[in-house]
Write a protein that holds these residues in place. Structure first.
Motif, PDB file in Angstrom:
ATOM      1  N   SER A 122      39.157  48.635  53.051  1.00 63.73           N
ATOM      2  CA  SER A 122      38.109  48.545  52.035  1.00 63.73           C
ATOM      3  C   SER A 122      38.628  48.102  50.673  1.00 63.73           C
ATOM      4  N   GLN A 123      39.937  47.926  50.536  1.00 61.27           N
ATOM      5  CA  GLN A 123      40.457  47.521  49.226  1.00 61.27           C
ATOM      6  C   GLN A 123      39.986  46.114  48.876  1.00 61.27           C
ATOM      7  N   GLU A 124      39.895  45.827  47.605  1.00 56.76           N
ATOM      8  CA  GLU A 124      39.478  44.518  47.127  1.00 56.76           C
ATOM      9  C   GLU A 124      40.690  43.777  46.562  1.00 56.76           C
ATOM     10  N   ALA A 125      40.820  42.532  46.947  1.00 48.78           N
ATOM     11  CA  ALA A 125      41.909  41.714  46.424  1.00 48.78           C
ATOM     12  C   ALA A 125      41.597  41.309  44.988  1.00 48.78           C
ATOM     13  N   ASP A 126      42.545  41.522  44.125  1.00 52.28           N
ATOM     14  CA  ASP A 126      42.402  41.152  42.714  1.00 52.28           C
ATOM     15  C   ASP A 126      43.043  39.785  42.524  1.00 52.28           C
ATOM     16  N   TRP A 127      42.259  38.728  42.683  1.00 48.52           N
ATOM     17  CA  TRP A 127      42.794  37.365  42.593  1.00 48.52           C
ATOM     18  C   TRP A 127      43.008  36.970  41.135  1.00 48.52           C
ATOM     19  N   TYR A 128      44.125  36.335  40.877  1.00 47.31           N
ATOM     20  CA  TYR A 128      44.467  35.931  39.513  1.00 47.31           C
ATOM     21  C   TYR A 128      45.154  34.569  39.563  1.00 47.31           C
ATOM     22  N   PRO A 129      45.118  33.817  38.462  1.00 46.00           N
ATOM     23  CA  PRO A 129      45.811  32.514  38.448  1.00 46.00           C
ATOM     24  C   PRO A 129      47.296  32.708  38.732  1.00 46.00           C
ATOM     25  N   CYS A 130      47.824  31.922  39.653  1.00 47.74           N
ATOM     26  CA  CYS A 130      49.231  32.081  40.027  1.00 47.74           C
ATOM     27  C   CYS A 130      50.129  31.766  38.841  1.00 47.74           C
ATOM     28  N   ALA A 183      39.978  41.391  56.771  1.00 47.53           N
ATOM     29  CA  ALA A 183      38.921  42.197  56.173  1.00 47.53           C
ATOM     30  C   ALA A 183      38.880  42.043  54.658  1.00 47.53           C
ATOM     31  N   VAL A 184      40.045  42.066  54.029  1.00 46.11           N
ATOM     32  CA  VAL A 184      40.115  41.959  52.574  1.00 46.11           C
ATOM     33  C   VAL A 184      39.573  40.615  52.096  1.00 46.11           C
ATOM     34  N   ASN A 185      39.719  39.585  52.925  1.00 52.21           N
ATOM     35  CA  ASN A 185      39.182  38.271  52.578  1.00 52.21           C
ATOM     36  C   ASN A 185      37.719  38.106  52.978  1.00 52.21           C
ATOM     37  N   GLY A 186      37.082  39.193  53.396  1.00 57.02           N
ATOM     38  CA  GLY A 186      35.647  39.183  53.640  1.00 57.02           C
ATOM     39  C   GLY A 186      35.224  38.504  54.918  1.00 57.02           C
ATOM     40  N   VAL A 200      40.814  53.989  62.823  1.00 55.04           N
ATOM     41  CA  VAL A 200      40.747  55.320  62.212  1.00 55.04           C
ATOM     42  C   VAL A 200      42.003  55.574  61.371  1.00 55.04           C
ATOM     43  N   GLY A 201      41.778  56.062  60.174  1.00 53.89           N
ATOM     44  CA  GLY A 201      42.868  56.386  59.264  1.00 53.89           C
ATOM     45  C   GLY A 201      43.263  55.250  58.345  1.00 53.89           C
ATOM     46  N   LEU A 202      42.694  54.054  58.584  1.00 54.42           N
ATOM     47  CA  LEU A 202      43.065  52.886  57.779  1.00 54.42           C
ATOM     48  C   LEU A 202      41.920  52.428  56.878  1.00 54.42           C
ATOM     49  N   GLU A 255      49.210  23.445  38.563  1.00 53.14           N
ATOM     50  CA  GLU A 255      48.267  22.732  37.718  1.00 53.14           C
ATOM     51  C   GLU A 255      46.866  22.757  38.331  1.00 53.14           C
ATOM     52  N   ASP A 256      46.798  22.735  39.686  1.00 51.34           N
ATOM     53  CA  ASP A 256      45.528  22.785  40.386  1.00 51.34           C
ATOM     54  C   ASP A 256      44.919  24.165  40.183  1.00 51.34           C
ATOM     55  N   THR A 257      43.772  24.241  39.502  1.00 54.04           N
ATOM     56  CA  THR A 257      43.171  25.528  39.200  1.00 54.04           C
ATOM     57  C   THR A 257      42.590  26.193  40.439  1.00 54.04           C
ATOM     58  N   GLY A 258      42.631  25.510  41.578  1.00 55.98           N
ATOM     59  CA  GLY A 258      42.147  26.122  42.804  1.00 55.98           C
ATOM     60  C   GLY A 258      43.095  27.158  43.363  1.00 55.98           C
ATOM     61  N   TYR A 259      44.323  27.279  42.860  1.00 56.28           N
ATOM     62  CA  TYR A 259      45.295  28.230  43.382  1.00 56.28           C
ATOM     63  C   TYR A 259      45.191  29.563  42.649  1.00 56.28           C
ATOM     64  N   THR A 260      44.981  30.604  43.448  1.00 56.78           N
ATOM     65  CA  THR A 260      45.009  31.955  42.915  1.00 56.78           C
ATOM     66  C   THR A 260      45.859  32.823  43.830  1.00 56.78           C
ATOM     67  N   CYS A 261      46.322  33.937  43.320  1.00 58.88           N
ATOM     68  CA  CYS A 261      47.220  34.815  44.071  1.00 58.88           C
ATOM     69  C   CYS A 261      46.699  36.243  44.039  1.00 58.88           C
ATOM     70  N   ALA A 262      47.119  37.013  45.030  1.00 60.44           N
ATOM     71  CA  ALA A 262      46.741  38.420  45.099  1.00 60.44           C
ATOM     72  C   ALA A 262      47.759  39.155  45.955  1.00 60.44           C
ATOM     73  N   THR A 263      47.803  40.453  45.773  1.00 61.21           N
ATOM     74  CA  THR A 263      48.665  41.322  46.567  1.00 61.21           C
ATOM     75  C   THR A 263      47.831  42.484  47.079  1.00 61.21           C
ATOM     76  N   VAL A 264      47.980  42.800  48.370  1.00 62.83           N
ATOM     77  CA  VAL A 264      47.269  43.934  48.948  1.00 62.83           C
ATOM     78  C   VAL A 264      48.279  44.910  49.534  1.00 62.83           C
ATOM     79  N   SER A 265      47.837  46.135  49.736  1.00 60.04           N
ATOM     80  CA  SER A 265      48.692  47.189  50.264  1.00 60.04           C
ATOM     81  C   SER A 265      48.417  47.413  51.742  1.00 60.04           C
ATOM     82  N   VAL A 266      49.469  47.677  52.498  1.00 55.60           N
ATOM     83  CA  VAL A 266      49.375  48.053  53.908  1.00 55.60           C
ATOM     84  C   VAL A 266      50.360  49.187  54.162  1.00 55.60           C
ATOM     85  N   PRO A 267      50.176  49.950  55.233  1.00 55.07           N
ATOM     86  CA  PRO A 267      51.137  51.021  55.507  1.00 55.07           C
ATOM     87  C   PRO A 267      52.496  50.461  55.922  1.00 55.07           C
TER      88      PRO A 267
END
Length: 530
Positions: free
Chosen positions: A58-66, A226-229, A51-53, A75-87
């Motif tokens: 429910s936020q969605e990770a915005d994955w982008y090329p590192c 949760a953010v990673n589904g 409760v309260g979180l 060089e490996d295109t399999g690497y992506t990065c994202a940042t999420v928020s927590v309290p």
């Protein structure tokens, strides 16, 4: 922070500052029966959101090329990065937020889900470990899982604790900011107060030092799940990462999927007990190294094992009064750096012959050269050849540990414990003393009380223990597996810190079978070296 070459500084207690080093080693053989099939729990419905979180879950990770902003371009295109928020403070979820950085390597085959990983520390970077998953994990695992590493709160690319510049870290590590001396509780507390002032000033987010406990990091981990589904958490944690994983399992037992804890840290231990266990573990590992060195060619340590260990101590003592030159004219091998090199090498037997023995031989030669030992110490501290430190493990580890361990005892008790640690480890014990006094001076407490972790109702949890582990002694893994209601122990009879990714086929096959198919090994299965 201003420093002075004439100031005396107490070296940081190793129980507060020990870090993690991982590598690969040779093959092993298995002892034990057939594996027992076990299917980790999977949620019949999506897990409840605290409760309260709701906004965080429910936020969605915005994955982008590192990019260079997240460690380095891959060089490996399999690497992506994202940042999420927590309290910042889970008791005030509508208050200030902080960022948690993630790095993902996509599965080479059809993805079966996400494997979240933590390399230890506290202070180790999960963002960094993902860059080396091909060397650490089996091909079957990297074929089947999106591997996601994250920097816990206070660490690395996440909202981080900051204290010193690279130049100041060089001075601290080398001891050139003051003459090293035998500490007292009062000196340790005074050093902590000075360190805290520097960290408080340099850390960008006010209040972060009060909110970097492992419990808070475990709550972040559930947000990342949760953010990673993922309905349940699939997780691999090394060393301190076992403490993080066990804490998560105790907080969220219904959300545990397939969890592997390698190099167990017993959550019920006090700070004194951690220091004593590490003192005994590193001193024992040094003896094993000396015996191994003396059985081979070109070992600079003569006589029996006792004599060889004493020669290592004599070298360290001699460096305390006369630093050894290196190939870098601006830096010498000081006693703290030499001791760090020896201690760091004990994490991985693969560094013994070609690295530690070579370095000791050069330092003990007719024309002493400290270059190899300096390089080992720098690698252990994640310092590159340009003088830059990758990550902030030296700063984060104190902040986390002093939140996780309540201060106990008084100055008389701390003195008594210090004597026991010095006796257990004449070589390294001095750096393991007065951790309670240090944390008392640090003065950022979370109210945590160390106790056994049962994780009642959690899916099976596989604990891996190495019999010769100096940093997380084998007994801690045994205790952790016993405490966890669903714990299952896998033992590797070997040397060095942690097992999976360096212990060979037996451990690798067992861990893979659990991660990939949910097959648990027979209880108390042992893998032994050749």
């Amino acid at each position: 922070m201003n420093t002075s070459t004439t100031r005396r500084r107490v070296r940081r207690p190793l129980a507060v500052s020990c870090a993690l080093l991982l590598a690969c080693t040779g093959l092993t053989a298995c002892q034990g029966g057939e594996p027992v099939a076990a299917t980790p729990a999977s949620a019949d419905a999506s897990p409840q959101v605290p409760v309260g979180l709701e906004t965080y879950y429910s936020q969605e990770a915005d994955w982008y090329p590192c990019s260079d902003g997240m460690d380095k371009t891959q060089e490996d295109t399999g690497y992506t990065c994202a940042t999420v928020s927590v309290p910042l403070d889970y008791d005030d979820p509508e208050g200030e937020t902080i960022d948690i950085a993630m790095k993902r390597r996509a599965a080479d085959g059809e993805s079966a889900g996400v494997l979240l990983v933590n390399p230890g520390g506290p202070g180790g970077s999960g963002v960094t470990i993902v860059e080396n998953v091909r060397e650490r994990f089996s091909r079957d695992v990297t074929d089947s899982y999106d591997v996601v590493g994250f920097d816990p709160r206070g660490v690395g690319q996440s909202t981080a604790v900051d204290c010193w510049t690279d130049a100041e870290l060089d001075e601290r590590r080398s001891g050139t900011d003051g003459q090293e001396e035998n500490a007292s509780p009062q000196q340790a507390a005074a050093a902590a107060q000075e360190d805290e002032a520097a960290c408080h000033e340099a850390t960008e987010v006010p209040g972060l030092l009060d909110h970097v406990s492992t419990e808070s990091a475990a709550r972040d981990l559930d947000v990342l799940r949760a953010v990673n589904g993922q309905d349940v958490l699939t997780y691999l944690g090394y060393s301190y990462g076992t403490y993080l994983g066990a804490t998560y399992a105790d907080l969220f037992p219904d959300n545990v999927g397939r969890m592997v804890l390698d190099g167990g840290l017993d959550p019920a231990l006090s700070l004194d007990e951690v220091a004593q266990g590490q003192a005994e573990g590193f001193e024992r590992a040094l003896r094993v190294y000396v015996e191994d060195c003396q059985s081979g060619p070109s070992c600079p340590l003569s006589g029996d094992v006792d004599s060889g260990v004493e020669q290592v101590r004599q070298l360290l003592d001699s460096i305390a009064t006369s630093a050894i030159p290196t190939s870098d004219s601006s830096r010498s091998l000081t006693r703290p750096l030499a001791r760090s090199a020896v201690l760091g090498s004990l994490y991985d037997p693969d560094t013994w012959g070609d690295v530690l023995t070579t370095g000791l031989g050069q330092a003990m030669g007719d024309n002493p050269d400290g270059s190899t030992l300096l390089a080992v110490a720098d690698a252990f501290a994640q310092r590159d050849s340009q003088g830059a430190y990758r990550g902030n493990s030296s700063e984060a580890i104190t902040a986390v540990n002093c939140q996780d361990y309540p201060v106990e005892g008084d100055e008389a008790a701390w003195e008594q414990q210090a004597q026991a640690v010095r006796q257990a480890s004449p070589t390294f014990g001095e750096e393991l003393t007065y951790a309670h006094a240090y944390c008392q001076g640090w003065d950022h407490f979370s109210g945590n009380e160390n106790s056994e972790v049962t994780a009642s109702g959690a899916a099976p949890i596989l604990v891996v223990g190495t019999t010769g582990d100096p940093a997380t002694p084998y007994e801690w893994s045994v205790s952790l597996a016993d405490q966890l209601e669903s714990g299952r122990l896998l033992t590797w009879e070997g040397e060095g810190h942690t097992a999976y990714g360096r212990a060979g086929e037996c451990v690798g096959d067992v861990v893979d079978a659990y991660l990939l198919r949910g097959d648990l090994p027979q209880d108390d299965l042992t893998c032994s070296g050749d």
